[in-house]
Design a protein around this motif. Structure first.
Motif, short mmCIF file in Angstrom:
data_model
loop_
_atom_site.label_atom_id
_atom_site.label_comp_id
_atom_site.label_asym_id
_atom_site.label_seq_id
_atom_site.Cartn_x
_atom_site.Cartn_y
_atom_site.Cartn_z
N GLY A 51 0.23 -1.30 0.11
CA GLY A 51 -0.42 -0.14 0.00
C GLY A 51 0.55 1.20 -0.19
N ARG A 52 0.22 1.70 -0.22
CA ARG A 52 0.64 3.04 0.01
C ARG A 52 0.37 4.20 1.05
N PHE A 53 1.04 5.10 1.74
CA PHE A 53 1.16 5.60 3.16
C PHE A 53 1.52 7.00 2.64
N ASP A 54 1.03 7.93 4.19
CA ASP A 54 1.78 9.56 3.82
C ASP A 54 2.85 9.37 4.62
N VAL A 55 3.02 8.71 5.89
CA VAL A 55 4.11 8.78 6.29
C VAL A 55 4.38 7.00 6.80
N ALA A 56 5.58 6.13 6.82
CA ALA A 56 5.70 4.93 7.45
C ALA A 56 6.77 5.16 8.91
N VAL A 57 6.44 4.26 10.00
CA VAL A 57 7.08 4.68 11.02
C VAL A 57 7.83 3.75 11.51
N VAL A 58 9.46 3.26 11.35
CA VAL A 58 9.57 2.15 11.09
C VAL A 58 10.39 1.80 12.96
N GLY A 59 9.97 0.31 13.85
CA GLY A 59 9.80 0.71 15.04
C GLY A 59 9.12 0.89 15.79
N GLY A 60 8.19 -0.61 16.34
CA GLY A 60 7.17 -0.77 17.67
C GLY A 60 7.10 -0.07 19.45
N GLY A 61 8.34 0.95 19.52
CA GLY A 61 8.42 1.09 20.83
C GLY A 61 7.56 2.43 21.20
N PHE A 62 7.95 2.81 22.28
CA PHE A 62 7.32 4.32 22.81
C PHE A 62 7.38 5.01 21.51
N THR A 63 8.28 5.24 21.11
CA THR A 63 8.46 6.49 19.63
C THR A 63 7.44 6.76 19.04
N GLY A 64 8.58 4.99 18.32
CA GLY A 64 7.11 4.18 17.24
C GLY A 64 5.36 4.60 17.37
N LEU A 65 5.25 4.19 18.35
CA LEU A 65 3.95 4.17 18.70
C LEU A 65 3.46 5.52 18.95
N SER A 66 4.06 6.31 19.28
CA SER A 66 2.93 7.39 19.73
C SER A 66 2.96 8.21 18.70
N ALA A 67 4.34 7.89 18.11
CA ALA A 67 4.15 9.05 16.28
C ALA A 67 2.75 9.08 15.77
N ALA A 68 3.28 7.34 16.05
CA ALA A 68 1.51 6.89 14.97
C ALA A 68 0.38 7.17 15.18
N ARG A 69 -0.09 7.62 16.92
CA ARG A 69 -0.84 7.70 17.17
C ARG A 69 -1.47 8.71 16.80
N THR A 70 0.14 9.66 16.91
CA THR A 70 -0.26 11.40 17.08
C THR A 70 -1.05 11.44 15.68
N LEU A 71 0.12 10.96 14.99
CA LEU A 71 -0.43 10.92 13.21
C LEU A 71 -1.56 10.59 12.81
#
Ligand SMILES: Cc1cc2nc3c(=O)[nH]c(=O)nc-3n(C[C@H](O)[C@H](O)[C@H](O)COP(=O)(O)OP(=O)(O)OC[C@H]3O[C@@H](n4cnc5c(N)ncnc54)[C@H](O)[C@@H]3O)c2cc1C
Length: 425
Positions: free
Chosen positions: A24-44
């Motif tokens: 698929g196509r996404f606006d943002v891909a986050v690499v890493g599923g710790g607090f940093t990545g999950l928090s960024a993904a939640r905000t996005l």
């Protein structure tokens, strides 16, 4: 004794990972599923941005599911040392970012209804030697006057109400600091990302990346996806095509034990203050009680860049001796869990976030990232969603560690240096 993280073993697992191929196509891909990545993904996802998170193993596999459970305000450096290295304005901004980080977690826990026993416990920075108390007192005066009036200096006599140990010579109390169940938080964050429309792929290590100038294609063994922007949130665990960052973050093992649940008498005799505690040695220890009354006791133990069953067990034996030295009455206590993980150190022990090598990134928390990672993940998520830039690390230069290409061969030497320092100072 199980060689597993207590936080993972006592939390409900996230089961909402996307099945089928990565595509698929996404606006943002986050690499890493710790607090940093999950928090960024939640905000996005909350901002309506199409976001996919790629995690090599499972959410919380890295430091976020293996840490000591402390949400301490204050940096890896003392405030005075941060001022000396960074200047007053940046040191204040960073110190306040750590304060704000604890507030951010408290807010997210409430917004998402995450049942993770968040509590403003307060943190004790314990002086392991009389001379350390003098430096703690000097630092306290500056902190209390300039950045955090919610602090107090405790003498050795004051400590009796806080901790049942003769090993310490006083402490600084930071009242803003908190604790929580890290496993329940990390899995709760993953649920929140999914609820808000983000897609999480577990068992999807990024093994290659290519750009056509306007975006990225990220490849995993499960397929590939494209994204306009990529946020790297891999800290000490950085693997795959991200050599620029591996040369800047040094993975260092840190190890933790969880005792059996202690009874009320043992708690009253050892941890009556029920706060997060950190000792002042360079090769020191950190400890707290768990929500089910175990002592969670951690430390660097050995300067190793490996955390596996053999290494964790070896470190567990060293930690057990330290536990017995601090709390002789717990010398024979049963240990139910023993685990380890990798802390992502930078050369100067200050974290970094920004844009480099064509990517957005946040990492290098140097063992103090449980709270900051969540906060900076949110800040970087806002930046990528075009909602302004609150990054307190903006513009900090970040050089590669000379001679470091991913495997820190020099760690035993660093360990020896700090042990000698602990003996003489
Ligand atoms: C034993 C220990 C004790 C600690 N105690 C504390 C504490 O009490 N208080 C505190 O503030 N901090 C503590 N820390 C530090 C804190 O846990 C970390 O700073 C924080 O969790 C970092 O979160 P993160 O999301 O940036 O990285 P991580 O949680 O490490 O997540 C990074 C993720 O990236 C994934 N990844 C890596 N490469 C790839 C790739 N190519 N493709 C896909 N995924 C990839 C990994 O699998 C990993 O899950 C401790 C750390 C350890 C190890």
């Amino acid at each position: 004794m199980q060689l597993k993280s207590y936080w993972h073993e006592t939390a409900p697992r996230f089961c909402g990972g996307a099945q089928g191929p990565v595509e698929g196509r996404f606006d943002v891909a986050v690499v890493g599923g710790g607090f940093t990545g999950l928090s960024a993904a939640r905000t996005l996802a909350k901002a309506g941005v199409r976001v996919a998170l790629l995690e090599a193993r499972h959410v919380g596999h890295g430091g976020s599911g293996r840490n000591g459970g402390h949400l301490n305000n204050g940096l890896a450096h003392s405030y005075l040392s941060a001022k000396q290295h960074l200047g007053e304005a940046r040191a204040k901004a960073l110190y306040r970012a750590f304060d704000d980080a604890v507030d951010t977690i408290e807010r997210i826990v409430a917004e998402e209804g995450i049942d993770c026993s968040f509590r403003r416990a307060g943190k004790l920075k314990l002086a392991s030697k009389p001379a350390h108390f003098d430096s703690i007192a000097k630092n306290f005066e500056a902190v209390h006057r300039e950045v955090d009036p919610d602090t107090a200096l405790l003498s050795k006599a004051d400590l009796r109400a806080e901790i049942g140990s003769d090993a310490f010579h006083g402490a600084m109390l930071s009242k803003k600091s908190a604790m929580m169940h890290m496993g329940r938080f990390v899995h709760g964050m993953a649920d929140a990302v999914k609820r808000k429309g983000g897609v999480i792929y577990e068992d999807a290590p990024v093994t290659a990346r290519e750009t056509d100038g306007s975006g990225w294609r990220l490849t995993t063994p499960r397929g590939s996806l494209t994204a306009e922007r990529v946020f790297l949130a891999t800290n000490a665990y950085t693997a795959g095509p991200f050599g620029h960052f591996r040369r800047r973050v040094i993975p260092v093992g840190s190890f933790v034990l969880a005792t059996r649940p202690l009874g009320a008498d043992a708690i009253a005799a050892t941890m009556p203050g029920n706060r997060t505690c950190v000792t002042s040695l360079n090769v020191g220890n950190y400890f707290r009680l768990s929500p089910d009354d175990r002592l969670i006791f951690g430390g660097r133990a050995r300067f190793s860049a490996v955390s596996d069953a053999t290494s964790d067990e070896k470190s567990g034996r060293i930690l057990r001796d330290s536990l017995a030295r601090i709390f002789p009455r717990l010398a024979e206590v049963e240990i139910d869990y023993c685990w380890g993980g990798l802390v992502g150190m930078t050369k100067d022990r200050f974290p970094r976030a920004g844009e480099a090598d064509g990517l957005y990134y946040a990492m290098g928390y140097s063992g103090h990232g449980a709270q900051l990672s969540t906060h900076i993940g949110e800040i970087m998520g806002e930046a990528m969603a075009g909602k302004g830039n609150r990054n307190p690390m903006e513009g900090m230069s970040w050089e590669a560690v000379p001679g470091h290409f991913g495997k820190p061969w020099f760690l035993p030497l660093v360990g020896l240096y700090y042990r000698v320092l602990d003996r003489i100072r």
